[in-house]
Design a protein around this motif. Structure first.
Motif, PDB file in Angstrom:
ATOM      1  N   SER A  94       0.846  -1.194   0.000  1.00 27.95           N
ATOM      2  CA  SER A  94       0.000   0.000   0.000  1.00 27.95           C
ATOM      3  C   SER A  94       0.883   1.246   0.000  1.00 27.95           C
ATOM      4  CB  SER A  94      -0.906   0.011   1.235  1.00 27.95           C
ATOM      5  OG  SER A  94      -1.831  -1.058   1.188  1.00 27.95           O
ATOM      6  N   CYS A  95       0.317   2.323  -0.493  1.00 30.61           N
ATOM      7  CA  CYS A  95       1.072   3.577  -0.560  1.00 30.61           C
ATOM      8  C   CYS A  95       0.113   4.761  -0.442  1.00 30.61           C
ATOM      9  CB  CYS A  95       1.873   3.649  -1.855  1.00 30.61           C
ATOM     10  SG  CYS A  95       0.860   3.438  -3.353  1.00 30.61           S
ATOM     11  N   ASP A  96       0.669   5.911  -0.174  1.00 28.90           N
ATOM     12  CA  ASP A  96      -0.130   7.127  -0.019  1.00 28.90           C
ATOM     13  C   ASP A  96      -0.154   7.865  -1.344  1.00 28.90           C
ATOM     14  OD1 ASP A  96      -1.435   9.355   0.808  1.00 28.90           O
ATOM     15  OD2 ASP A  96       0.148  10.117   2.138  1.00 28.90           O
ATOM     16  N   THR A  97      -1.331   8.023  -1.904  1.00 24.16           N
ATOM     17  CA  THR A  97      -1.433   8.687  -3.204  1.00 24.16           C
ATOM     18  C   THR A  97      -1.183  10.192  -3.112  1.00 24.16           C
ATOM     19  OG1 THR A  97      -3.827   8.889  -2.884  1.00 24.16           O
ATOM     20  CG2 THR A  97      -3.018   6.962  -4.104  1.00 24.16           C
ATOM     21  N   GLY A  98      -1.302  10.758  -1.918  1.00 25.51           N
ATOM     22  CA  GLY A  98      -1.073  12.196  -1.758  1.00 25.51           C
ATOM     23  C   GLY A  98      -2.356  12.992  -1.863  1.00 25.51           C
ATOM     24  N   ASP A  99      -2.197  14.292  -1.621  1.00 29.08           N
ATOM     25  CA  ASP A  99      -3.359  15.181  -1.668  1.00 29.08           C
ATOM     26  C   ASP A  99      -3.860  15.336  -3.096  1.00 29.08           C
ATOM     27  OD1 ASP A  99      -3.152  15.601   1.048  1.00 29.08           O
ATOM     28  OD2 ASP A  99      -1.841  17.360   0.816  1.00 29.08           O
ATOM     29  N   CYS A 100      -5.166  15.589  -3.168  1.00 30.27           N
ATOM     30  CA  CYS A 100      -5.759  15.853  -4.468  1.00 30.27           C
ATOM     31  C   CYS A 100      -5.490  17.316  -4.823  1.00 30.27           C
ATOM     32  CB  CYS A 100      -7.261  15.599  -4.431  1.00 30.27           C
ATOM     33  SG  CYS A 100      -7.683  13.858  -4.187  1.00 30.27           S
ATOM     34  N   VAL A 101      -4.690  17.536  -5.810  1.00 27.78           N
ATOM     35  CA  VAL A 101      -4.332  18.895  -6.204  1.00 27.78           C
ATOM     36  C   VAL A 101      -4.621  19.083  -7.683  1.00 27.78           C
ATOM     37  CG1 VAL A 101      -2.546  19.141  -4.426  1.00 27.78           C
ATOM     38  CG2 VAL A 101      -1.951  18.193  -6.663  1.00 27.78           C
ATOM     39  N   CYS A 102      -4.828  20.362  -8.007  1.00 28.08           N
ATOM     40  CA  CYS A 102      -5.016  20.719  -9.414  1.00 28.08           C
ATOM     41  C   CYS A 102      -3.809  21.543  -9.833  1.00 28.08           C
ATOM     42  CB  CYS A 102      -6.305  21.529  -9.577  1.00 28.08           C
ATOM     43  SG  CYS A 102      -6.583  22.045 -11.296  1.00 28.08           S
ATOM     44  N   ASP A 103      -3.185  21.142 -10.899  1.00 28.33           N
ATOM     45  CA  ASP A 103      -2.003  21.861 -11.372  1.00 28.33           C
ATOM     46  C   ASP A 103      -2.366  23.135 -12.124  1.00 28.33           C
ATOM     47  OD1 ASP A 103      -0.440  19.822 -10.318  1.00 28.33           O
ATOM     48  OD2 ASP A 103      -0.453  18.671 -12.187  1.00 28.33           O
ATOM     49  N   GLU A 104      -3.543  23.147 -12.734  1.00 31.31           N
ATOM     50  CA  GLU A 104      -3.941  24.338 -13.500  1.00 31.31           C
ATOM     51  C   GLU A 104      -5.458  24.454 -13.546  1.00 31.31           C
ATOM     52  OE1 GLU A 104      -3.186  26.323 -17.926  1.00 31.31           O
ATOM     53  OE2 GLU A 104      -2.162  24.479 -17.348  1.00 31.31           O
ATOM     54  N   TRP A 105      -5.929  25.663 -13.192  1.00 33.92           N
ATOM     55  CA  TRP A 105      -7.364  25.937 -13.222  1.00 33.92           C
ATOM     56  C   TRP A 105      -7.709  26.838 -14.403  1.00 33.92           C
ATOM     57  CZ3 TRP A 105     -10.702  23.490 -10.104  1.00 33.92           C
ATOM     58  CH2 TRP A 105     -10.224  22.922  -8.900  1.00 33.92           C
ATOM     59  N   ALA A 106      -8.908  26.642 -14.928  1.00 33.80           N
ATOM     60  CA  ALA A 106      -9.420  27.575 -15.936  1.00 33.80           C
ATOM     61  C   ALA A 106      -9.888  28.859 -15.244  1.00 33.80           C
ATOM     62  CB  ALA A 106     -10.572  26.918 -16.700  1.00 33.80           C
ATOM     63  N   ASP A 107     -10.197  29.879 -16.002  1.00 32.77           N
ATOM     64  CA  ASP A 107     -10.685  31.140 -15.416  1.00 32.77           C
ATOM     65  C   ASP A 107     -12.049  30.927 -14.759  1.00 32.77           C
ATOM     66  OD1 ASP A 107      -8.427  32.456 -16.325  1.00 32.77           O
ATOM     67  OD2 ASP A 107      -9.383  33.052 -18.226  1.00 32.77           O
ATOM     68  N   TRP A 108     -12.344  31.807 -13.763  1.00 30.63           N
ATOM     69  CA  TRP A 108     -13.656  31.742 -13.108  1.00 30.63           C
ATOM     70  C   TRP A 108     -14.753  32.122 -14.105  1.00 30.63           C
ATOM     71  CZ3 TRP A 108     -14.485  29.474  -8.658  1.00 30.63           C
ATOM     72  CH2 TRP A 108     -13.457  29.390  -7.710  1.00 30.63           C
ATOM     73  N   GLY A 109     -15.856  31.431 -13.973  1.00 32.98           N
ATOM     74  CA  GLY A 109     -16.997  31.764 -14.814  1.00 32.98           C
ATOM     75  C   GLY A 109     -17.755  32.963 -14.256  1.00 32.98           C
ATOM     76  N   ASP A 110     -18.859  33.305 -14.914  1.00 26.75           N
ATOM     77  CA  ASP A 110     -19.681  34.430 -14.458  1.00 26.75           C
ATOM     78  C   ASP A 110     -20.348  34.095 -13.133  1.00 26.75           C
ATOM     79  OD1 ASP A 110     -19.025  35.811 -16.749  1.00 26.75           O
ATOM     80  OD2 ASP A 110     -20.778  35.038 -17.859  1.00 26.75           O
ATOM     81  N   CYS A 111     -20.645  35.138 -12.371  1.00 24.41           N
ATOM     82  CA  CYS A 111     -21.328  34.964 -11.093  1.00 24.41           C
ATOM     83  C   CYS A 111     -22.829  34.806 -11.361  1.00 24.41           C
ATOM     84  CB  CYS A 111     -21.070  36.182 -10.204  1.00 24.41           C
ATOM     85  SG  CYS A 111     -21.803  36.026  -8.546  1.00 24.41           S
ATOM     86  N   ILE A 112     -23.353  33.721 -10.875  1.00 28.36           N
ATOM     87  CA  ILE A 112     -24.783  33.454 -11.049  1.00 28.36           C
ATOM     88  C   ILE A 112     -25.492  33.887  -9.762  1.00 28.36           C
ATOM     89  CG2 ILE A 112     -26.513  31.742 -11.608  1.00 28.36           C
ATOM     90  CD1 ILE A 112     -24.417  32.203 -13.788  1.00 28.36           C
ATOM     91  N   ALA A 113     -26.171  35.071  -9.822  1.00 24.57           N
ATOM     92  CA  ALA A 113     -26.846  35.580  -8.618  1.00 24.57           C
ATOM     93  C   ALA A 113     -27.861  36.643  -9.005  1.00 24.57           C
ATOM     94  CB  ALA A 113     -25.808  36.169  -7.658  1.00 24.57           C
ATOM     95  N   LEU A 114     -28.852  36.850  -8.141  1.00 23.74           N
ATOM     96  CA  LEU A 114     -29.801  37.935  -8.315  1.00 23.74           C
ATOM     97  C   LEU A 114     -29.118  39.234  -7.910  1.00 23.74           C
ATOM     98  CD1 LEU A 114     -32.986  36.264  -6.755  1.00 23.74           C
ATOM     99  CD2 LEU A 114     -32.415  36.499  -9.199  1.00 23.74           C
ATOM    100  N   CYS A 115     -29.652  40.341  -8.395  1.00 21.97           N
ATOM    101  CA  CYS A 115     -29.036  41.617  -8.055  1.00 21.97           C
ATOM    102  C   CYS A 115     -29.109  41.849  -6.552  1.00 21.97           C
ATOM    103  CB  CYS A 115     -29.728  42.764  -8.811  1.00 21.97           C
ATOM    104  SG  CYS A 115     -31.498  42.940  -8.454  1.00 21.97           S
TER     105      CYS A 115
END
Length: 225
Positions: free
Chosen positions: A173-194
């Motif tokens: 058995s071994c430790d796979t390590g933390d779940c990390v993201c090497d690269e994120w896309a840009d944030w999308g638009d904010c979905i909310a009422l005014c």
């Protein structure tokens, strides 16, 4: 033993000698008949071999009666073969090679073989039991990469390269390590009422979390715009 070729040649020379004398027509007819009689009519059963090859090897199973052959090289039987019985070699091997490797599972009785190279048993195999290597590995490869989902127990393997376990795999058995993201896309638009709070998302494009989405709170635009 009559040499047919020699006899025919002698009669031919004698015949030609008489041809030189006059009034020899009768002799001509007589000797012609004699030559034909000796050289042709008896050829089928007076045929002999003037020279034979050496006897060939004795062919047959060991310690039995075999057969050897020779061939006529010169004479009336040229190209014909003659056979005779012979005594084959004794059922012994004059030369054995080294024993082969011990074949079998580790820590058990295996088998090793050798093949006779000369003598009455040439080509025959001999075998014996042998002790295989202990079930240990003398040399392992390095551990492979840890396979599994991030932040969960994974598995890595190694392979035995020499020893009683050669070719076998070992795992742990071994430790796979933390779940990390090497690269994120840009944030999308904010979905909310005014004048309210909403949520926006972004997608992981590389790393352990490839394809996963991350979200955060965001503030909507003021009302009346």
């Amino acid at each position: 033993m009559l040499n047919l070729g020699y006899a025919c040649e002698r009669y031919r020379l004698l015949f030609c000698k008489f041809c030189l004398y006059p009034n020899s027509e009768l002799l001509h007819i007589v000797f012609k008949a004699v030559i034909k009689h000796i050289c042709y009519n008896f050829a089928s059963f007076i045929s002999v071999c003037d020279e034979w090859t050496e006897w060939g090897p004795c062919i047959g199973g060991c310690d039995t009666t075999g057969t050897q052959t020779r061939t006529c090289e010169i004479g009336g039987l040229e190209g014909n073969e003659e056979n005779q019985e012979c005594d084959t070699d004794a059922c012994v091997c004059d030369e054995w090679p080294e024993w082969g490797p011990c074949i079998g599972d580790c820590d058990t009785s295996g088998t090793q073989t050798r093949t006779c190279e000369s003598g009455g048993l040439v080509g025959n195999e001999d075998s014996r039991q042998c002790d295989t290597d202990a079930c240990v590995c003398d040399e392992w490869t390095a551990w492979g990469s840890c396979i599994g989902e991030c932040e969960l127990p994974g598995t890595q393997t190694r392979t035995c390269e020499s020893g009683g376990l050669e070719g076998n795999e070992d795992s742990r058995s071994c430790d796979t390590g933390d779940c990390v993201c090497d690269e994120w896309a840009d944030w999308g638009d904010c979905i909310a009422l005014c004048d309210d709070f909403g949520e926006r998302e972004r997608r992981c494009t590389s790393g352990d979390l490839l394809g996963y989405y991350d979200s955060e709170d965001c503030e909507g635009d003021p009302c009346g715009r």
